[in-house]
Every structure is written in structure tokens, then in C-alpha cells.
Write an enzyme that holds these catalytic residues in place. Structure first.
Site, mmCIF file in Angstrom:
data_model
loop_
_atom_site.group_PDB
_atom_site.id
_atom_site.type_symbol
_atom_site.label_atom_id
_atom_site.label_comp_id
_atom_site.label_asym_id
_atom_site.label_seq_id
_atom_site.Cartn_x
_atom_site.Cartn_y
_atom_site.Cartn_z
ATOM 1 N N LYS A 22 -14.373 -21.638 -11.847
ATOM 2 C CA LYS A 22 -15.009 -20.874 -12.922
ATOM 3 C C LYS A 22 -16.142 -21.669 -13.563
ATOM 4 C CE LYS A 22 -12.364 -18.204 -15.310
ATOM 5 N NZ LYS A 22 -11.190 -17.898 -16.116
ATOM 6 N N ARG A 91 -10.637 -21.449 -21.623
ATOM 7 C CA ARG A 91 -10.046 -20.882 -20.392
ATOM 8 C C ARG A 91 -9.820 -21.962 -19.355
ATOM 9 N NH1 ARG A 91 -11.791 -15.090 -20.000
ATOM 10 N NH2 ARG A 91 -13.300 -14.827 -21.667
ATOM 11 N N GLY A 100 -4.587 -15.580 -13.232
ATOM 12 C CA GLY A 100 -3.552 -15.235 -14.204
ATOM 13 C C GLY A 100 -2.415 -16.238 -14.311
ATOM 14 N N MET A 102 -2.593 -19.544 -15.263
ATOM 15 C CA MET A 102 -2.663 -20.486 -16.381
ATOM 16 C C MET A 102 -3.172 -19.766 -17.615
ATOM 17 S SD MET A 102 -3.959 -23.861 -14.443
ATOM 18 C CE MET A 102 -5.275 -23.026 -13.626
ATOM 19 N N ARG A 335 -17.489 -14.098 -9.050
ATOM 20 C CA ARG A 335 -16.826 -14.813 -7.945
ATOM 21 C C ARG A 335 -16.761 -13.886 -6.735
ATOM 22 N NH1 ARG A 335 -10.961 -14.530 -10.902
ATOM 23 N NH2 ARG A 335 -11.100 -12.323 -11.272
ATOM 24 N N HIS A 453 14.040 -11.086 22.786
ATOM 25 C CA HIS A 453 13.654 -9.958 23.627
ATOM 26 C C HIS A 453 13.069 -8.833 22.784
ATOM 27 C CE1 HIS A 453 14.516 -6.224 25.896
ATOM 28 N NE2 HIS A 453 14.000 -6.940 26.870
ATOM 29 N N SER A 761 -0.847 -21.664 33.669
ATOM 30 C CA SER A 761 -0.789 -20.844 32.454
ATOM 31 C C SER A 761 0.450 -21.291 31.685
ATOM 32 C CB SER A 761 -0.703 -19.363 32.811
ATOM 33 O OG SER A 761 -0.615 -18.616 31.623
ATOM 34 N N CYS A 828 0.065 -18.061 27.879
ATOM 35 C CA CYS A 828 0.500 -16.668 27.826
ATOM 36 C C CYS A 828 1.805 -16.473 27.056
ATOM 37 C CB CYS A 828 0.593 -16.067 29.226
ATOM 38 S SG CYS A 828 1.777 -16.910 30.271
ATOM 39 N N TYR A 848 -8.287 -19.813 28.495
ATOM 40 C CA TYR A 848 -8.081 -18.463 27.961
ATOM 41 C C TYR A 848 -6.693 -18.346 27.347
ATOM 42 C CZ TYR A 848 -5.226 -17.586 32.103
ATOM 43 O OH TYR A 848 -4.255 -17.655 33.054
HETATM 44 C C1 PEP Z 1 6.784 -18.051 28.209
HETATM 45 O O1 PEP Z 1 7.826 -18.624 28.501
HETATM 46 O O2 PEP Z 1 6.019 -18.421 27.289
HETATM 47 C C2 PEP Z 1 6.379 -16.834 28.926
HETATM 48 C C3 PEP Z 1 5.206 -16.269 28.704
HETATM 49 O O3 PEP Z 1 7.287 -16.285 29.772
HETATM 50 P P1 PEP Z 1 8.547 -15.431 29.302
HETATM 51 O O4 PEP Z 1 8.404 -15.190 27.830
HETATM 52 O O5 PEP Z 1 8.531 -14.185 30.077
HETATM 53 O O6 PEP Z 1 9.679 -16.332 29.623
#
Ligand code: PEP
Ligand code: MG
Length: 872
Positions: A22, A91, A100, A102, A335, A453, A761, A828, A848
């Protein structure tokens, strides 16, 4: 000597740490030539001194006297002045905004003398006493800790006695009486007289604001928002201007753009003849800023000019507080304005259009998580505000869903087939529940963590998901779920918020969303900036299409096992596993082959020139087998195998630790014909597409590899199969065979594994499971406590554990690229869609990430920000 007080004209925006947000802003605005009431800031260094000694130092007191003398000189007003009394506000203001949290005290300087001087000066006795009673209430509350309520009760009694509806109807005489009554409250509370000396008031107020840094709510706020305790607050002392000085006065707030929609039009509210607190505290309902245009057109135009100037200066949407005192406009604060995710995106894109910021800056202005909120349906904000959650679990998959409760996949499917919107509530889910999960608006489980799952499948499908809500107890036989005394019967309406993890009883309205308009523009910019690619984890053309709509570069992981759980396939899979010889396996394999060919054909066709990585079968075989006696009887009839034989075979396939057992490429070693069938299916889909003029270069991925020799064995199996298929064609098919990196051993021997791999991966779900030794399906029972106790900074299945799992990844990347410098390396696991993890992946050289369709835009933005972070 350290300077402890800065006049506004001496500071600027870059001095945030010292002057607080402020203070730095007030200084900046003063220097922009805007009409800011004069004042000065006591620095955060002064606050640190105070925190150590619990007193205001002599050095500070000396500077305070000098600053007050300067303020008197500039304003022509004095403390205790009988003609022009100086009144100030005090203030708080930390470097990071803590709205709000303090304390603030207004009208410091009023006493029994100066209140009359103010009345004379303004010819408005009512206004003077109104200001005085406000000071008495605030000072009493902040400095002496007298409950606000004690003052409010007096006010309410007076209003009731006269039959007034609003504070505005209070007369000068009423207010004088209120002042007397308020002073009596000090006496009753044992605080003696209200201090008449303005200087004494000021010092007490400064003390109180420094103290308020450590009040309970400020501490909680800092903890929640990760604001360091060591920051401290500055204190701003500023000449008062009065919005309650009559009907040429007023106060309000204005946003330079609409904070809900982002529309480029000043949006604001104001109140005639009122003080700012009235607007902020919602005591009176303010009017639209448009009304100011009619009430005071000149002031309105001036305000619009200032709004534009400020937005251009700060290059972002601003939130302004202003006061009009007898026809003169003052700016109290500006602000960066808080905004909805929609507004954040629209404003960022529009500011680029207006030439105020670059595309790179726009991409950095929007938090990736807020994009996630734009993609899923949300509960209507007003509707949700009226509700109390029944229970809360882990926010596994964002979105909001309302539907009727069902407890088994079968019942859920039946209900959905008849047009019911279904919410599936279970203790946990397994691949067999997939049919019921697919048709559900939301999935709720009482067990499981963020990679259980239920969580993975919900995110993959874009369904709302809450897992690990352990207060829920599902009684499948009675078709009822209990949460303490409360019951959810089959068919009852429930609502699930996957963003907060909350479950509600009853229906709550939702609103839809998607990637369109400015969001799609922003994501295009992000794509052009980001180094890493963003792929999706998708097992069906529907999921893939969704991900393509969200801008995915292709598929980074198809979990082929998810393709085997449809009822007609499950039978074949069971026949396959339960057969005792190759001849018995041939027929079901043939059936599965046909189905898989079609699966892969559809995915590759949809992909066009985009890349698709297919992972061969991964889960333990017993997941496909019947579990209880009832199921054994049913399956025995389906596949014409005697129940005893079936029981025997099922038992022989049972494992104590299936996640560490007969799964992944270990299946290929014992049941090579399954992988052979899958490779055949992939390649025949590819050959068919070549025939149709689409050149496809498939990527085949092997799960769970832990050594070079194992990878070499499976690779041989794959390539032999491909050779067989292409032996009598002259097609030159190119393909790659890579491995998932999800076993710690594979990471530390990655230089060797790379010799047999065209790409890596990271399966961070399994890699995290194995690095920590945490079962990914059971962490729900202890993970929340680990986070609460600060043992873990975050759930490592949600945000990569950089020190442990991340370090293993870095080893694997370095070693892998020692062998193959250009080795493509993806991620992944679930953290592939997490912004903080993505930032880390960019640093360690990941090529990636691949994530569930709904995370694709989030990951894209995070990937672009990661690139920009690394550059800066
Ligand atoms: C993992 O283990 O991160 C993966 C992508 O494979 P899954 O979740 O199918 O075991
Ligand atoms: Mg895995």
C-alpha cells in the site's frame, strides 16, 4: 542511521519490501501526480524493531515528530488545531497483500475540542460527530480490544428508539449522545478515559497496527498463503479526507475492467455521503458507478481519466478506492484487481491487443490452475454459498456434478441407460467398475489417494472425482452410504465439487465451460513459447477427441489394459488367461486382436499426422479374474469352465503384492502371445492406414522395465513380430520402441537401458510408489496427516518430489542421453499435468509431458511459463 519513515513523495513502486504494497503504491501514485491525500509510511524495518522490543524506538519517535511537522506544513492543518484540525488514518500494509487481516483506524486526531472545530469548519455538526463516534468505536476495538458489538448495540438501540432504517437518519444530537455513550463504554471496560491527545492516539494506533501483524487471523492467513512471518507490516499515516462530509461527498471502489467478465469498461460501486468502511464492510448497499455520472459528471470524468492513466501505468487491471470530499476527488488506493479465471484470461489477451503487454507477459499473467477451473462445469457461486458440505475428500478431478447416488457399477450403468444422471459412490473402484464409471457424472470413493484407480480414471474421462473421503461408509448390501448419522440412499440427489473435494446432499445448479475465445488465443501463444510438448493420456477416441479439442500434440500414453474391461472383451481376456495351453489361447487371442486392431485404427486415424504412443499391457492378470464366489459361478458359465478349475486357476494367479508382481513386461515374458497380439494389432492398423494414404509412425511403449537385458528381450519380441508382419510387403514402416522409466533400477542404469530404447517416458506414479515405498492405492489413509504435520510439503503423487523422485529422474536423463544425446524423454504419470512439476521437468530437460485431456490446457500454459521462467 536507517531511515524509518518515508513521505509518500519520497518512495516509489520498487520499494514494496520496505514500504509495504500500500505504501509503495501511494508513493507511486503521488509521483504520478494523482490526487492522493498527503502522508507518510513507517517502514517494515520499524515493524521489525517493534517486534523485537515491543516498544516504538526513540529514533522512530523523533522521525515521527518530523514527519508530522511536515504534514502540518503541507496541509496547513495541525494536531489539536482549533481552526484547521489535522486528522489522519493509520493503516497497515505488508509487502504482500493480506486483505482485512490487520487493523486500521480512521479519524485519529478528533477529540472533544477538534470535533467542534471540524463542525465549524465544515458547517456540518452531524458529520463531525459522526466521524468522532467512528473513531471511538474503531480505537476502542483495535487498541483496547473492546468488542465491536458493544458499540454496535448502542447504535442499534438509538436507531430503534427513533424508528430509523439507516445510519444516515441519525441527527447531530443523536450522534452527540452516541459519543457520550461510547466514552462510557471505555469506562465500563476499565480502560479509563478515551485519550484526548491526538499524538497519544496516533502512537497507540501505530502500536496496535504493529501488534496486529501477530493477531490470530493474520497468522492463519500467512500460513495458508505461505507468506513469511519475517515480512512485517508497514504503517501508513495519511491525511483524512471525508466521504461523509455531505451530499457533495462520497466514497467508492472502481475496477478499471469488469473483474467477473473482463469486459473493458470501468466497473464500480459508490455511496454518496459515506466513509469507505461502509462500502467495504457491506453496511450499506452501494450504487453503480454509473450513478456517479449523473450525480457529479465532472468527478466521474476525472475518475475515468485516472482509471485509464493507472491502467496504462501499471499495465494491468486496477482496483481503485476513491473518496470525494466536498466535490474534490481523492485516490486512496490502487492495486492489481482480483478477478475470476475468465476475466484473467480475457484481460491478459485484451492488454496485448491494446499494446500494453507482450504475449509472453500475458502468458505469465494467468495461473495454470485457473484455466482448469474454466474447463469444467462449476457450481453456481450463489447456490454453493447457501450449502454446507456433508463431507470432504481429496479433490481428485476438478469440476462440479449433480446427480443421483449409485453404489455399484452395474446399478450405475442401468440407471444411466435409463437417462439418470449418476454419481457413483464407492469404498474404492477397480478396473471392473469401468462401465459404471464411464457413465457417471462424478466418482466418489472413501478410500484411495490422488493416483488411485478412481482418481486416474475420473481425470482421464474428465469426470468429477473425489477420493479418500473416509467419513463415507458404503453398505453395498443395504444400498446406502453413511456419513456419521446421515444417510445417502440409492437414487438420492447429491452434488460433488471435484475442485474442493466437497460432497453435498441435494441438487446444485452447474454452469458449462470449454476452450474458446480468448482462452484459445492465449493457449496458442503458450504453444508457440513452450519448449516442451504437451500430449495426452487417452485410451478411447472420445477422450482423445476431447484432448485434441483442448490442443493436445498427440497421445503420450494409451493404457491398453483399459481397453479390455468392456464386458465382451473381458470374457475373451478371461478365456485367454484361464486357458492352459497355447491352443486354448489362440481363439480368444484372435477375438481380442480384431477388437484391438479397430481400437488402434480409430486412434491413429483421429491422430492424423500427430504422434501416438501405445503402451502394451501393464496390470496384474488377476485384475481380470473373478473375485468372489458369485462371480466365479457366473464366469464359469460364461466361459464353460468348471467352477473348481476356475477357482484353482484364479488362486494360482493371486499375488500378495500384485503391484510389485506379475505385471508389465513380466507378462510378456510369461505370456508372449499377448504382447505379440497387441503389436500385430498396432501394425495391422498402421498398414491399413498406409493403404488409405495416411503414413503412421507408431511408438510402442514397454511398461515396468528394470534392466537392459529385460528391455532387449521384449524389444526382440516386438521387432520379430513386426518383421513377420512386413515380410511379404514392400512397405517401409518406421516405428519406435521405448520404455517407461518407472523402476528405480532402470533410472540408475538408464545408460544401458537406453541402448535398447528409442525413447523414455517416466511413469512417475510407479516411480514415486517405488521410491517412497508408498502404495499408490492406499496413501489416502495417511497422506493428509503427513501434509498436515509438515512431514511432506505436498502429496508426491500430485506434485513431483524433486529431491527424491526428481533426482532419480535427473540421473536417468543424464545417463540416457550419455548413450543417446537426442533421446526423447517424456513424463506420463499424473504429475505430467501439474504446473509446479512441469516447471521442474523443463529444468531437467524433459521433452514432453502427457496428461489427462482436461489437464492439457493447464499443462500447456505451465509449460510456456516454465520456458519463460528459465529464460528470465
Ligand atoms: C505411471 O506409473 O506413472 C504410469 C503412467 O503408468 P500407470 O499409472 O498406468 O501405472
Ligand atoms: Mg506405471
Amino acid at each position: 542511521m536507517t531511515k524509518l519513515i518515508y513521505e509518500f513523495s519520497e518512495g516509489n513502486m520498487s520499494m514494496r519490501d520496505l514500504l509495504g504494497g500500500k505504501g509503495a503504491n501511494l508513493a507511486e501514485m503521488t509521483n504520478l501526480g494523482l490526487p492522493v491525500p498527503h502522508g507518510f509510511t513507517l517502514t517494515t524495518v520499524a515493524c521489525h524493531d517493534y517486534q523485537q522490543t515491543q516498544t516504538l524506538s526513540q529514533a522512530l519517535l523523533t522521525e515521527l515528530d518530523q514527519a508530522l511537522a511536515r504534514l502540518s506544513q503541507i496541509t496547513g492543518k495541525q494536531f489539536n488545531g482549533t481552526e484547521h484540525p489535522l486528522l489522519v488514518s493509520v493503516r497497515s500494509g505488508a509487502a504482500i497483500s493480506m486483505p482485512g487481516m490487520m487493523d486500521t483506524i480512521l479519524n485519529i486526531g478528533l477529540n472533544d475540542q477538534t470535533v467542534m472545530a471540524l463542525a465549524n469548519l465544515t458547517h456540518n455538526e452531524r458529520f463531525a460527530y459522526d466521524s468522532y463516534r467512528r473513531l471511538l468505536a474503531m480505537f476502542g476495538n483495535v487498541v483496547y480490544g473492546i468488542e465491536e458489538d458493544t458499540f454496535d448495540r448502542v447504535l442499534t438501540e438509538v436507531k430503534q428508539a427513533h424508528g430509523y432504517q439507516s445510519d444516515l437518519e441519525l441527527t447531530a444530537a443523536d450522534l452527540k449522545q452516541i459519543v457520550t455513550d461510547f466514552k462510557a463504554i471505555y469506562q465500563q471496560a476499565g480502560k479509563g478515559e478515551f485519550p484526548q491527545s491526538p499524538k497519544e492516539q496516533l502512537l497507540a494506533a501505530v502500536n496496535a497496527v504493529f501488534e496486529s501483524w501477530n493477531n490470530h487471523r493474520a497468522q492463519v492467513y500467512r500460513q495458508q498463503n505461505h507468506i513469511p512471518e519475517s515480512l512485517g507490516t508497514a504503517v501508513n499515516v495519511q491525511e483524512m479526507v471525508f466521504g461523509n462530509a455531505g451530499d457533495q461527498s462520497g466514497t467508492g471502489v472502481a475496477f478499471t475492467r469488469n473483474p467477473a467478465t473482463g469486459e473493458k469498461k470501468v466497473f464500480g460501486e459508490y455511496l454518496l455521503n459515506a466513509q469507505g468502511e461502509d462500502v467495504v464492510a457491506g453496511i450499506r448497499t452501494p450504487q453503480s458507478i454509473e450513478i456517479l455520472h449523473d450525480d457529479m459528471p465532472v468527478i466521474y470524468d476525472q475518475l475515468m481519466g485516472i482509471a485509464e492513466k493507472l491502467e496504462t501505468h501499471y499495465k494491468d487491471m486496477q482496483d481503485l478506492e476513491f473518496t470525494i470530499e466536498n466535490g474534490e476527488l481523492f485516490l486512496l488506493q490502487a492495486r492489481d484487481g482480483k478477478r475470476t479465471p475468465y476475466a484473467a484470461v480475457k484481460i491478459a489477451v485484451d492488454l496485448v491487443g491494446g499494446g500494453l503487454i507482450t504475449k509472453e507477459q500475458a502468458v505469465q499473467r494467468v495461473s495454470p490452475e485457473s484455466v482448469s477451473a474454466m474447463l469444467h462445469p462449476e457450481f453456481d457461486a450463489n447456490a454453493i454459498a447457501q450449502q454446507t458440505p456433508l463431507t470432504t475428500g481429496l479433490p481428485a478431478s476438478p469440476g462440479a456434478a449433480t446427480g443421483q447416488a449409485y453404489f455399484t457399477a452395474e446399478d450405475a450403468k442401468k440407471a444411466a441407460d435409463s437417462g439418470v444422471k449418476v454419481i457413483l459412490i464407492r469404498q474404492d473402484t477397480s478396473p471392473e467398475d469401468i462401465d459404471g464409471m464411464i457413465v457417471s457424472q462424478a466418482i466418489v470413493t472413501s478410500r484411495g489417494g490422488m493416483t488411485s484407480h478412481a482418481a486416474v480414471v475420473a481425470r482421464g474421462m474428465g469426470a468429477t472425482g473425489v477420493v479418500g473421503a473416509h467419513e463415507i461408509n458404503v453398505d453395498y448390501a443395504a444400498k446406502v452410504a453413511r456419513v456419521g448419522e446421515q444417510k445417502i440412499h440409492e437414487g438420492d440427489w447429491v452434488s460433488v465439487d471435484g475442485t474442493s473435494g466437497e460432497l453435498y446432499l441435494g441438487k446444485i445448479e452447474t454452469t458449462p465451460a470449454g476452450v474458446k475465445g480468448e482462452l484459445s488465443v492465449l493457449l496458442d501463444w503458450a504453444k508457440a513459447i513452450a519448449q516442451m510438448g504437451v500430449y495426452t493420456n487417452a485410451d478411447t477416441p472420445q477422450d482423445f477427441q476431447k484432448a485434441l479439442d483442448f490442443g493436445a500434440d498427440g497421445i503420450g500414453l494409451t493404457r491398453t489394459e483399459h481397453m479390455f474391461f468392456k464386458p465382451e472383451r473381458l470374457i475373451q481376456m478371461r478365456r485367454l488367461i484361464l486357458a492352459t495351453d497355447a491352443a486354448g489361447r489362440a481363439e480368444p487371442l484372435e477375438q481380442l486382436l480384431k477388437m484391438q486392431q479397430e481400437d488402434f485404427y480409430q486412434l491413429y486415424k483421429l491422430a492424423g499426422d500427430k504422434e501416438v504412443t501405445i503402451r502394451l499391457l501393464d496390470p496384474p492378470l488377476h485384475e481380470f479374474l473373478p473375485h468372489d464366489e458369485e462371480e466365479i459361478q457366473a464366469v464359469s458359465q460364461q466361459i464353460h469352465l468348471a467352477p473348481e478349475k476356475l477357482r484353482e486357476r484364479t488362486n494360482s494367479l493371486k499375488e500378495l503384492n500384485p503391484m510389485l508382481g506379475h505385471r508389465g513386461d513380466r507378462l510378456a515374458v510369461t505370456f508372449p502371445d499377448i504382447y505379440q497380439m497387441q503389436v500385430k494389432a498396432i501394425m495391422s492398423a498402421v498398414i491399413r492406414l498406409h493403404g488409405e494414404g495416411l503414413e503412421v509412425h507408431p511408438h510402442i511403449m514397454i511398461p515396468l522395465t528394470d534392466s537392459k537385458s529385460e528391455m532387449a528381450w521384449v524389444r526382440q519380441l516386438v521387432t520379430d513380430q513386426i518383421k513377420v508382419m512386413t515380410a511379404d510387403t514392400d512397405l517401409q514402416l518406421t516405428y519406435t520402441v521405448g520404455t517407461m522409466m518407472e523402476m528405480p533400477r532402470a533410472c540408475v542404469t538408464a545408460d544401458q537401458v537406453a541402448e535398447e530404447s528409442d525413447f523414455f517416458s517416466f511413469g512417475t506414479n510407479d516411480l514415486t510408489q517405488l521410491t517412497f515405498g508408498y502404495s499408490r492405492d492406499d496413501v489416502g489413509s495417511f497422506m493428509p496427516e503427513y501434509i498436515k504435520q509438515g512431514i511432506l510439503p505436498a502429496d508426491p503423487f500430485q506434485t513431483i518430489d524433486t529431491e527424491g523422485v526428481g533426482a532419480l529422474m535427473a540421473i536417468a536423463i543424464n545417463k540416457g542421453r550419455q548413450t543417446k544425446p537426442d533421446l526423447p524423454i517424456g513424463v506420463c504419470g499424473e504429475v505430467g499435468g501439474d504446473p509446479a512439476s512441469i516447471n521442474f521437468f523443463n529444468q531437467i530437460g524433459i521433452t514432453y509431458v502427457s496428461c489427462s485431456p482436461y489437464r492439457v490446457p493447464v499443462a500447456r500454459l505451465a509449460a510456456a511459463q516454465a520456458t519463460l521462467n528459465q529464460k528470465s
